[in-house]
Design a protein around this motif. Sequence first.
Motif, mmCIF file in Angstrom:
data_model
loop_
_atom_site.group_PDB
_atom_site.id
_atom_site.type_symbol
_atom_site.label_atom_id
_atom_site.label_comp_id
_atom_site.label_asym_id
_atom_site.label_seq_id
_atom_site.Cartn_x
_atom_site.Cartn_y
_atom_site.Cartn_z
ATOM 1 N N ILE A 149 43.635 84.458 74.463
ATOM 2 C CA ILE A 149 42.488 85.334 74.234
ATOM 3 C C ILE A 149 41.453 84.658 73.352
ATOM 4 O O ILE A 149 40.240 84.791 73.570
ATOM 5 C CB ILE A 149 42.960 86.663 73.598
ATOM 6 C CG1 ILE A 149 43.843 87.434 74.581
ATOM 7 C CG2 ILE A 149 41.770 87.516 73.170
ATOM 8 C CD1 ILE A 149 44.460 88.685 73.991
ATOM 9 N N LEU A 150 41.902 83.895 72.366
ATOM 10 C CA LEU A 150 41.010 83.293 71.381
ATOM 11 C C LEU A 150 40.492 81.922 71.803
ATOM 12 O O LEU A 150 39.774 81.282 71.038
ATOM 13 C CB LEU A 150 41.732 83.167 70.034
ATOM 14 C CG LEU A 150 42.164 84.490 69.383
ATOM 15 C CD1 LEU A 150 42.942 84.239 68.108
ATOM 16 C CD2 LEU A 150 40.945 85.356 69.093
ATOM 17 N N THR A 151 40.862 81.468 72.986
ATOM 18 C CA THR A 151 40.405 80.165 73.472
ATOM 19 C C THR A 151 39.390 80.376 74.583
ATOM 20 O O THR A 151 39.640 81.139 75.521
ATOM 21 C CB THR A 151 41.589 79.332 73.980
ATOM 22 O OG1 THR A 151 42.547 79.183 72.925
ATOM 23 C CG2 THR A 151 41.119 77.945 74.415
ATOM 24 N N THR A 152 38.271 79.718 74.489
ATOM 25 C CA THR A 152 37.203 79.883 75.476
ATOM 26 C C THR A 152 37.373 78.899 76.627
ATOM 27 O O THR A 152 38.088 77.886 76.520
ATOM 28 C CB THR A 152 35.833 79.665 74.822
ATOM 29 O OG1 THR A 152 35.772 78.325 74.301
ATOM 30 C CG2 THR A 152 35.615 80.643 73.688
ATOM 31 N N THR A 153 36.711 79.197 77.709
ATOM 32 C CA THR A 153 36.749 78.303 78.867
ATOM 33 C C THR A 153 36.194 76.933 78.515
ATOM 34 O O THR A 153 36.686 75.906 79.004
ATOM 35 C CB THR A 153 35.939 78.925 80.014
ATOM 36 O OG1 THR A 153 36.434 80.230 80.291
ATOM 37 C CG2 THR A 153 36.016 78.066 81.271
ATOM 38 N N ARG A 154 35.203 76.910 77.657
ATOM 39 C CA ARG A 154 34.587 75.639 77.256
ATOM 40 C C ARG A 154 35.597 74.727 76.575
ATOM 41 O O ARG A 154 35.560 73.509 76.751
ATOM 42 C CB ARG A 154 33.405 75.931 76.339
ATOM 43 C CG ARG A 154 32.680 74.706 75.822
ATOM 44 C CD ARG A 154 31.509 75.123 74.965
ATOM 45 N NE ARG A 154 30.950 74.004 74.219
ATOM 46 C CZ ARG A 154 30.003 74.120 73.311
ATOM 47 N NH1 ARG A 154 29.484 75.315 73.047
ATOM 48 N NH2 ARG A 154 29.540 73.058 72.675
#
Length: 637
Positions: free
Chosen positions: A587-592
Amino acid sequence: MSPVVGSAFFLFYLLALCNASGADIALDAKATLLHRIDSLNLLIYTCLLTLTVLTIWVFKHRRVSWLHETGLAVIYGLIVGAIIRYASSTNQVTYIDAHPAPDTKYNLSVPPDILRFRFPDKIQISSGDTVPNKTYAYSFRGEIVNLEQNEIDLKATFDPEIFFNIILPPIIFHAGYCLKRKYFFRNLGAILTFAMVGTALSALVIGALMYGFVQLMPASLASSFTFLDTLYFGALISPTDPLTVLAIFSQLKVDVNLYAMIFGESVLNDAVALVLSGAIQNYEKRYSVDGGFEITAFLAAIGDFIGIFSLSLLVGALLGCFTALMTKFTHVRDWPLLESALFVLMSYAAFLIAEVFELTGVVAVLFCGICQAHYTYNNLSSDSRNRTKQLFELLNFLAENFIFTYIGVSMFTFPKHHFDPWFIIAGFLTSTLGRAVNIYPLSFLLNLGRKPPIPMNFQHMLFFSGLRGAMSFALAIRNTVSEARQAMLTTTSLIVIATVVLQGGAATHALAYLRIPTGQGQNDENEALPYRDVRSETPRSGEAGEKARLARLWGALDSRLLKPLLTHARPPLTETLPGFLSPLARILTTTRQYTQADNSLRRTDSDSDLCLDEPQPVPTSIDPQLSFSLRNGYGNV
């Protein structure tokens, strides 16, 4: 009713309206006059700042180094203040003597906040009838020293709260936002020692010596001072503001470690002095019965100091991290103007939240600036990065020069000065001794475990860089009701003017006399360096060896948890958190963070040569021991 009687009543009514409208016209004229005086007041300071800017350009063009911009601002302020004081025409302020009723229940030892003045209106509109009385509210301004004051004299002075709530926050935030953290942490031990232990020790020495001097002075002045008063003076005169010296350091490229120690100490000792002065006031107001020494009250004051400083730091850090999360998980970066506005408002909110909860906003906004630079800056768009850097640099420049200009003007226009030559001389002597006690004994203790040690010429330069500035003046002008506080303000203003003009102007000669090498440091404190330039830097002797354990622990926590959580840095939290936390990590990790390649990253934070960052692949040609040192450490503190 007869036509004659009706005409008479109508005439009385018209007269009443005319008189009432005449009063309104007079009040409008008074408001217009006050508005013109306010505009003239602001115009004076605007012209002073404009003149300062133009003179700075001339000095830079002519390569003049014997007078800094802050010294110019003080000198121009002194000249204009003298003109206002002695050359302007006298325009007396209207006043009415009012005395409290004999049966008043208010404590007359403390002035009331508001006076309600009932002004009788005696215009009769009919036989026996009058217009109802009007009540005007007058707020507390301070003790009247001279009844013959000019209107512009009164308007040329500002509410001290303006300094704390409007002018100081951008100065302190800029110091944290543009802090060169690599060299700050490399010398963290020395900086904390000078800023915290040294400032407290300096305040104690100055307070004790001043109390001894005061007892030798005439009884009229000695009776108005307690030991807590002199200790408060020691706390307000201890913080340093070496703007002039640091500007010369940047121009001449002086050793970056010396720069970091002087700048880092000045950043932190402002916050320490503010909290320390508050603890001294709390000791007298909340704990001590008679102002004497009480061990329980003393310990409670120390607890206040530690608690307020820690909580203020926490407030600033949390607001900075919260801003980083908002900029990471929203698309506000698609609208750079909104993104910049959010950044500025959240930073200022850190100051206000701390003040609302009776903490110290200066500490909060300082550490908010550090967190914003280390985390939020990475999430901002390129437009917002440039805009926020330039905005706070501009605000810092204008605010600093405004304060020094105001110091010069207020020497002549502020009505609460108390010139006592013996107290002023004692203030100069004790502030010098306090600075020496801060530097030399603590440097000796630091050198017992520091490699490389602080050389003696660096110690002399640290002592010489103890200029006083904005924080000392702001603390001194905050309360000028008593004679003791008025003497403190006058002495503090003179110390600030003397150190800024004389010591600041002699900084270049001091560097030459002490044989401090120049042309070696990095000139730009704010420039972001590319990744390859940082990693190719060869550590100096003593910096590639064993690292401070605390620095290693913080480096690991920052690179594996905080940076991936608050920015788009790699490695992602899915690789660093335990397996049972993998749902939260996703949840806390972005696609970027998943899609960007390690070898395509370039360091983009505001201090890109900081070694506390996400781990990066190290080229195979670099020695493994050097690779480890580049990944994890700073250097000995």
